[in-house]
Design an enzyme around this catalytic site. Structure first.
Site, PDB file in Angstrom:
ATOM      1  N   HIS A  73       0.886  -1.169   0.000  1.00 19.77           N
ATOM      2  CA  HIS A  73       0.000   0.000   0.000  1.00 19.77           C
ATOM      3  C   HIS A  73       0.923   1.218   0.000  1.00 19.77           C
ATOM      4  CE1 HIS A  73      -2.320  -3.028   2.337  1.00 19.77           C
ATOM      5  NE2 HIS A  73      -3.387  -2.487   1.789  1.00 19.77           N
TER       6      HIS A  73
ATOM      7  N   GLU B 277     -10.673  -6.746  -4.843  1.00 20.80           N
ATOM      8  CA  GLU B 277     -10.473  -7.850  -3.903  1.00 20.80           C
ATOM      9  C   GLU B 277     -11.733  -8.020  -3.065  1.00 20.80           C
ATOM     10  OE1 GLU B 277      -6.777  -7.859  -1.698  1.00 20.80           O
ATOM     11  OE2 GLU B 277      -7.784  -8.845  -0.013  1.00 20.80           O
TER      12      GLU B 277
ATOM     13  N   ASP C 172     -10.721 -12.338  10.211  1.00 18.36           N
ATOM     14  CA  ASP C 172      -9.688 -12.451   9.195  1.00 18.36           C
ATOM     15  C   ASP C 172      -8.347 -12.713   9.888  1.00 18.36           C
ATOM     16  OD1 ASP C 172      -8.785 -12.182   6.629  1.00 18.36           O
ATOM     17  OD2 ASP C 172      -8.820  -9.999   6.614  1.00 18.36           O
TER      18      ASP C 172
ATOM     19  N   ASP D 295       2.480   1.850   3.259  1.00 16.02           N
ATOM     20  CA  ASP D 295       3.457   0.875   3.775  1.00 16.02           C
ATOM     21  C   ASP D 295       4.866   1.308   3.409  1.00 16.02           C
ATOM     22  OD1 ASP D 295       1.253  -0.761   4.346  1.00 16.02           O
ATOM     23  OD2 ASP D 295       1.457  -1.861   2.453  1.00 16.02           O
TER      24      ASP D 295
ATOM     25  N   ASP E  24      -5.691 -14.227   8.765  1.00 12.93           N
ATOM     26  CA  ASP E  24      -4.544 -14.060   7.867  1.00 12.93           C
ATOM     27  C   ASP E  24      -3.358 -14.939   8.253  1.00 12.93           C
ATOM     28  OD1 ASP E  24      -5.806 -12.239   6.231  1.00 12.93           O
ATOM     29  OD2 ASP E  24      -4.909 -10.469   7.157  1.00 12.93           O
TER      30      ASP E  24
HETATM   31  C1  XLS Z   1      -7.631  -6.799   4.147  1.00 11.67           C
HETATM   32  C2  XLS Z   1      -7.149  -6.968   2.787  1.00 11.67           C
HETATM   33  C3  XLS Z   1      -6.044  -6.003   2.368  1.00 11.67           C
HETATM   34  C4  XLS Z   1      -5.861  -5.999   0.876  1.00 11.67           C
HETATM   35  C5  XLS Z   1      -5.027  -4.867   0.371  1.00 11.67           C
HETATM   36  O1  XLS Z   1      -8.398  -7.598   4.664  1.00 11.67           O
HETATM   37  O2  XLS Z   1      -6.753  -8.293   2.640  1.00 11.67           O
HETATM   38  O3  XLS Z   1      -4.865  -6.307   3.024  1.00 11.67           O
HETATM   39  O4  XLS Z   1      -5.294  -7.200   0.424  1.00 11.67           O
HETATM   40  O5  XLS Z   1      -5.544  -3.638   0.721  1.00 11.67           O
HETATM   41 CA    CA Z   2      -7.284 -10.895   5.019  1.00 12.93          CA
HETATM   42 CA    CA Z   3      -5.826  -9.331   0.960  1.00 11.75          CA
END
Ligand code: XLS
Ligand code: CA
Ligand code: CA
Length: 447
Positions: A109, A240, A315, A112, A317
């Protein structure tokens, strides 16, 4: 690939280049399945998989969660005199990590890689400066930018949305960010540009004009597309999907919803989807479902490779480790023709209590091995042809005769009705699910 950290401070001392040592190795800092130049089905593994490291999780996140402060101390953040210098050091650390790991791509981003300034002009200046440094490092190492994006969700100004904000001024602010982030992506030869609409949705319908917000989102995306194309961006625009979090409802709920949105607003030629495994799960879908849906609708683009936890609704991740899942994912990806502009981006984070510098390596190694193993199994499934042969046979009554005429639209409903067979047992054909599941298990266990 050059090892970029030479001549700079080394941020991951004691860790060298990660190499393929095969499944029998017990070295945690080696690949067991990912052998980058090994050719599988006519293509090197690295070209099939196109691994990418997510800048935000790997070099920005510090273990902070809603219940506690940072646990992970990043030397690139603590040894700097000001925010811009901290980002310069972070860039050195990131390229050292990419080259030691052997990842061919990264994603970021705007916020970042460069700090937000006090004004839009200052933020842009910071970004331009950091992009020029990133460009040098890309050149020196051969690491490429898979996609860029703008963070339109962290700053308080976006609490009511970015492109869908009820205040025009905020929408304009988002435009300033997207314009600069697109310029940065183009400058770095980025192969894609992502829109993840984290705050493009609502917390309550009571205060929301849903129709107007969706129209605004489409208008904004159209403008971004036109700007990017006019500046010579030839890569893919991605949306996304995610159903919720941080908003109660996100407009880009899942692949099917995004496809309908794109067609409604005439954006389907330029936009594809970046599918995240964890987001699929939050939407109540399998990862494979989202991949196959995108392929069927002609909008498959890229993947955020991670996993969620089926027992909780957020989420998480996490890095992917389940080879059964990665096999089914790679099967869908190979059947879709593989990646063109897209790749497998690890939008995944190490856990809060993973505080050793090597943890970040081991996390990525596991994710890369999981997908490499999935690729091996999926390739065998395709080469072997048993699964495809079964499915083909299952639909074979549409390959000729009246079935074919039906598919081609050459039968009316009355004609179709007249063709109903008298056989009382029609349709009692086994789907053979258990046999097929066992078949897949065989491939997965024999990689
Ligand atoms: C958040 C998203 C984010 C996107 C990019 O849940 O996954 O990280 O991939 O903005
Ligand atoms: Ca995610
Ligand atoms: Ca993502």
């Amino acid at each position: 690939m050059a090892e970029y950290f030479v001549g700079h401070k080394e941020y991951f001392p004691g860790i060298g280049k990660i190499r393929y040592e095969g499944p029998k190795s017990d070295n945690p800092l080696s690949f067991k399945f990912y052998d980058p130049d090994r050719v599988i089905g006519g293509k090197a593994m690295r070209e099939h998989l196109r691994f990418s490291v997510a800048y935000w999780h790997s070099f920005g996140a510090d273990g902070t969660d809603p219940f506690g402060s940072a646990t992970q101390v990043h030397p690139w953040a603590s040894d700097a005199r000001n925010p811009l210098e901290a980002h310069e050091h972070k860039l050195d650390a990131a390229f050292e990590f990419f080259t030691k790991l052997g990842a061919d791509f990264y994603c970021f981003h705007d916020r970042d890689i460069a700090p937000e300034g006090a004004t839009i002009a200052e933020s842009e200046k910071n970004l331009v400066h950091m992009v020029s440094l990133a460009r040098e490092r890309q050149k020196a190492t051969g690491v490429g930018l898979l996609w860029g994006t703008a963070n339109l969700f962290s700053h308080p100004r976006y609490m009511n949305g970015a492109a869908t904000n009820p205040e025009f001024g905020v929408v304009a602010h988002a435009a300033a960010q997207v314009k600069a982030a697109l310029d940065a992506t183009i400058e770095l030869g980025g192969q894609g540009y992502v829109f993840w609409g984290g705050r493009e949705g609502y917390m309550s319908l009571l205060n929301t004009n849903l129709k107007r917000e969706k129209d605004h989102l489409a208008r904004f995306l159209t403008m971004a597309r036109d700007y990017g194309r006019a500046r010579g961006f030839q890569g893919a625009f991605y949306i996304e999907p995610k159903p919720m979090e941080p908003m109660k409802h996100q407009y880009d709920f899942d692949v099917e919803t995004v496809a309908a949105f794109l067609r409604t607003y005439g954006l389907e030629k330029d936009f594809r989807v970046n599918i995240e495994a964890n987001h699929a799960e939050l939407a109540g879908h399998d990862f494979q479902h989202e991949l196959e849906t995108a392929a069927a609708l002609g909008i498959f683009g890229s993947v955020d490779a991670n996993r969620g936890d089926p027992r909780n609704g957020w989420d998480t991740d996490q890095f992917p480790t389940n080879v059964y899942d990665t096999t089914l994912a790679m099967l869908a990806i190979l059947r879709a023709g593989g990646f063109t502009t897209g790749g497998l981006n690890f939008d995944a984070k190490i856990r809060r209590n993973s505080v050793d510098p090597s943890d970040l390596f081991e996390a990525h190694i596991g994710g890369m091995d999981a997908f490499a193993a999935g690729l091996l199994a999926a390739n065998r499934i395709l080469e072997d042809g048993k699964l495809d042969a079964f499915v083909r046979q299952r639909y074979s009554s549409f390959d000729a005769g009246n079935g074919k005429r039906f598919e081609e639209g050459r039968l009316s409903l009355a004609e179709l009705a007249s063709l109903a067979p008298a056989d009382p047992d029609i349709g009692r054909t086994s789907g053979k699910q258990e046999r097929l599941e066992n078949l897949i298990m065989g491939y997965v266990s024999r990689i």
